[in-house]
Structures are given as C-alpha cells and as structure tokens.
Enzyme design. Structure first.
Site, PDB file in Angstrom:
ATOM      1  N   ASN A 195      21.046 -81.606 -31.114  1.00 48.72           N
ATOM      2  CA  ASN A 195      22.180 -81.162 -29.828  1.00 48.72           C
ATOM      3  C   ASN A 195      21.627 -82.074 -28.688  1.00 48.72           C
ATOM      4  O   ASN A 195      20.725 -81.678 -28.091  1.00 48.72           O
ATOM      5  CB  ASN A 195      21.904 -79.776 -29.708  1.00 48.72           C
ATOM      6  CG  ASN A 195      22.904 -79.237 -28.608  1.00 48.72           C
ATOM      7  OD1 ASN A 195      23.732 -80.118 -28.043  1.00 48.72           O
ATOM      8  ND2 ASN A 195      22.824 -78.128 -27.978  1.00 48.72           N
TER       9      ASN A 195
ATOM     10  N   LYS B 206      23.188 -82.334 -25.998  1.00 43.49           N
ATOM     11  CA  LYS B 206      23.632 -81.491 -24.822  1.00 43.49           C
ATOM     12  C   LYS B 206      24.271 -82.647 -24.077  1.00 43.49           C
ATOM     13  O   LYS B 206      24.801 -83.488 -24.322  1.00 43.49           O
ATOM     14  CB  LYS B 206      22.508 -80.816 -24.122  1.00 43.49           C
ATOM     15  CG  LYS B 206      21.556 -80.227 -24.797  1.00 43.49           C
ATOM     16  CD  LYS B 206      20.704 -78.947 -24.160  1.00 43.49           C
ATOM     17  CE  LYS B 206      19.926 -78.259 -25.114  1.00 43.49           C
ATOM     18  NZ  LYS B 206      19.470 -76.912 -24.850  1.00 43.49           N
TER      19      LYS B 206
ATOM     20  N   HIS C 232      27.523 -71.962 -28.267  1.00 43.59           N
ATOM     21  CA  HIS C 232      26.178 -72.125 -27.802  1.00 43.59           C
ATOM     22  C   HIS C 232      25.921 -71.354 -26.584  1.00 43.59           C
ATOM     23  O   HIS C 232      26.707 -71.037 -26.079  1.00 43.59           O
ATOM     24  CB  HIS C 232      25.824 -73.734 -27.402  1.00 43.59           C
ATOM     25  CG  HIS C 232      24.666 -73.886 -27.254  1.00 43.59           C
ATOM     26  ND1 HIS C 232      23.967 -73.858 -26.083  1.00 43.59           N
ATOM     27  CD2 HIS C 232      23.723 -74.612 -28.011  1.00 43.59           C
ATOM     28  CE1 HIS C 232      22.357 -74.136 -25.976  1.00 43.59           C
ATOM     29  NE2 HIS C 232      22.538 -74.560 -27.284  1.00 43.59           N
TER      30      HIS C 232
ATOM     31  N   GLU D 226      24.278 -71.709 -23.981  1.00 42.27           N
ATOM     32  CA  GLU D 226      24.758 -72.448 -22.640  1.00 42.27           C
ATOM     33  C   GLU D 226      26.146 -72.166 -22.260  1.00 42.27           C
ATOM     34  O   GLU D 226      26.692 -72.071 -21.273  1.00 42.27           O
ATOM     35  CB  GLU D 226      24.420 -73.930 -22.549  1.00 42.27           C
ATOM     36  CG  GLU D 226      22.814 -74.010 -22.537  1.00 42.27           C
ATOM     37  CD  GLU D 226      22.073 -75.324 -23.059  1.00 42.27           C
ATOM     38  OE1 GLU D 226      22.656 -76.277 -23.343  1.00 42.27           O
ATOM     39  OE2 GLU D 226      20.833 -74.993 -23.184  1.00 42.27           O
TER      40      GLU D 226
ATOM     41  N   GLU E  41      19.762 -68.811 -32.304  1.00 40.89           N
ATOM     42  CA  GLU E  41      19.052 -69.466 -31.235  1.00 40.89           C
ATOM     43  C   GLU E  41      18.856 -68.327 -30.348  1.00 40.89           C
ATOM     44  O   GLU E  41      19.614 -67.779 -29.581  1.00 40.89           O
ATOM     45  CB  GLU E  41      19.848 -70.403 -30.869  1.00 40.89           C
ATOM     46  CG  GLU E  41      20.194 -71.665 -31.539  1.00 40.89           C
ATOM     47  CD  GLU E  41      20.475 -72.805 -30.920  1.00 40.89           C
ATOM     48  OE1 GLU E  41      19.736 -73.945 -31.132  1.00 40.89           O
ATOM     49  OE2 GLU E  41      21.143 -72.986 -29.877  1.00 40.89           O
TER      50      GLU E  41
ATOM     51  N   GLY F 256      14.927 -74.453 -24.834  1.00 40.93           N
ATOM     52  CA  GLY F 256      14.638 -75.555 -23.640  1.00 40.93           C
ATOM     53  C   GLY F 256      13.326 -74.869 -22.717  1.00 40.93           C
ATOM     54  O   GLY F 256      13.022 -75.377 -21.666  1.00 40.93           O
TER      55      GLY F 256
HETATM   56  C1  PEP Z   1      19.474 -76.133 -28.364  1.00 39.32           C
HETATM   57  O1  PEP Z   1      20.133 -76.938 -27.360  1.00 39.32           O
HETATM   58  O2  PEP Z   1      20.447 -75.649 -29.189  1.00 39.32           O
HETATM   59  C2  PEP Z   1      18.214 -76.108 -28.358  1.00 39.32           C
HETATM   60  C3  PEP Z   1      17.880 -75.476 -29.324  1.00 39.32           C
HETATM   61  O3  PEP Z   1      17.327 -76.751 -27.345  1.00 39.32           O
HETATM   62  P1  PEP Z   1      15.768 -76.990 -27.609  1.00 39.32           P
HETATM   63  O4  PEP Z   1      15.213 -77.430 -28.783  1.00 39.32           O
HETATM   64  O5  PEP Z   1      15.585 -77.897 -26.740  1.00 39.32           O
HETATM   65  O6  PEP Z   1      15.062 -75.509 -27.170  1.00 39.32           O
END
Ligand code: PEP
Length: 257
Positions: free
Chosen positions: A14, A16, A102, A104, A174, A180
């Site tokens: 991902n 982003k 997601h 975010e 997640e 992050g």
């Molecule tokens: C994500 O963006 O879904 C994610 C898991 O990010 P990261 O691996 O940076 O924690």
C-alpha cells in the site's frame, strides 16, 4: 469434512500517497527484473498505488504476474461526483484490486461502515477485488473490546454483500495502533483475530469463507514477516512503509514461502 486446500499468500503493498508516477515506473522495472530472477510461485504480489500511477505502471506490468490495485473507490458508478474515481475507471486504468475502508480513510475522511459497504458493492459490480480493512484503535484494544469492534465492522461492511467465490474478497486485519508506527501485533494476536475473522467469514459465506485470504497489516517488515505469515489465518500482508522499498518488499515475498 475434507480440509480446505492451503491458501496462497498475497503480498500486497500500500503505497499510500508516495512516489511520483515518473519515479514509480523505473522502480517497478527494477522490481520486475528482480522478481524474474527470484522465483516466487508461492505467492501473489500486488501493489496498491495512487490512481495517477496505474496507467503507466500497468503498461509495464502487462504480461507479468505483478498485479496492481487502487487505494479507494467511489460508491457511485458515474455522474456528478467531482474528484471521485469509479470502479470502472480504476479497472480500465489497470487495477484489479482496490483497498476499501483503510483506517486512514475511516479516520481522515469520516468513512463509516454504510459508505464502505456501498464501496464494496461498487467494486464487486465491476469485477475489482476489494481488500476490506478492519481493525481496532489502541483504546479499544486496551478496553478489551478489539474483537467486538472488528466483528462489528465486518457486520456493517459486509451486510448484503454476495460473493461467487473465495477470490472475490480479501480481508485485511490492520490494528490501527500498528499502522505506520513501527509497533506490530504479536503473531499470536494476529492469529487470534485472524481466527475470529475466519469464523465470521465461514458463517457468512459457508461455500468460500474457509478459503478467503485474510491479511495482516501494521508495520510488517522483513524482520517480523516470517513469524506473522506462518500463522494459519495470516494469509499474506498489507504492507505500507516497507512496500516502498524493493529490497524490503522482496524480503517479505521471500518470507511468505
Ligand atoms: C497500511 O498502510 O495499510 C500499513 C499497514 O502501513 P505500515 O505497513 O506502514 O504500517
């Protein structure tokens, strides 16, 4: 009852809002060269990239086994929705997957389960495979209700969603506090939630729930990937930061073996 065949892992980046399209193309060329030199028949590799990157990256990825996906989709099929991108547009641009819900987007764009449910329907109607993200915040985990939160998200997000097979939907667990942040759920915690999600999927989709892919996402890195991916209900990763770096992504592909 015969046991279900093993689930082929999905290693999904991902990106982003990172990299320019002009940077993404040479990056992908390098990745494809390196994947060609490192057999990876054991898993599927997918990059969920900004929509502006899809057309040039898809041109390069055509004929390879690297798949491309988007990071969001409109709930609407077409019309007066300035700034939105429909599932048909994303598919036409080269996406075969799309991330939906997601954390975010839930947090910064006020996406709720009703909207996410509509987005799932829009993606499926165009043959895009949604990667539905669910996960609890840290306060919810500390309060002991992580499982309830995730099951409630699944109930709202998947309400009325019909599927023809296990490959039509991917779930990504997640935990919000791990995204992050460099903090990762333990492999046992990821498995515990993966198994709760599995039970929900089997109850909801008796024909296909046992074979559907459940990913873990949240600071997955080369150093922790193998332990997480060894769990039966961690069938791949949704990888943010580490997917921007070809070395790290290739190490995680290797860890899925
Ligand atoms: C994500 O963006 O879904 C994610 C898991 O990010 P990261 O691996 O940076 O924690």
């Amino acid at each position: 009852m015969p046991s279900a065949p093993p689930i082929r892992p999905l290693i999904a980046g991902n990106w982003k809002m990172n990299k320019l399209p002009s940077e993404a193309v040479p990056w992908l060329r390098t990745l494809l060269d390196r994947l060609a030199a490192a057999p990876h028949d054991h898993c599927d590799v997918l990059l969920n990239v900004p929509a502006t990157h899809l057309v040039p990256m898809a041109a390069l990825a055509r004929g390879t086994d690297v798949r491309l996906g988007a990071q969001d989709v409109s709930a609407h099929a077409e019309g007066a929705y300035t700034g939105e991108l429909s599932a048909a547009m994303l598919r036409d641009a080269g996406a075969s997957f799309v991330i939906v819900g997601h954390s975010e987007r839930r947090a910064y764009h006020a996406e709720n389960d009703a909207l996410i449910n509509a987005k799932l329907g829009a993606a499926l109607a165009e043959g895009l495979v949604p990667i539905l993200c669910v996960g609890e915040r840290e306060d919810e985990r500390l309060a002991g209700c992580a499982r309830e939160v995730v099951l409630e998200q699944l109930a709202g997000d998947l309400e009325g969603i019909r599927l023809a097979g296990a490959d039509e939907l991917v779930i990504a667990y997640e935990p919000v506090w791990a995204i992050g942040t460099g903090r990762t759920a333990t492999a046992d915690d990821a498995q515990e939630m993966g198994s709760a999600i599995r039970a929900d999927l089997v109850a909801r989709y008796p024909e296909s729930g046992a074979s559907m892919r459940i990913l873990y996402g949240g600071s997955m890195k080369p150093g922790n990937a193998a332990e997480l991916l060894a769990k039966p209900d961690v069938n791949g990763g949704l990888i943010g930061g580490a997917s921007l770096d070809a070395d790290q992504l290739l190490s995680i592909v290797e860890a899925a073996r």
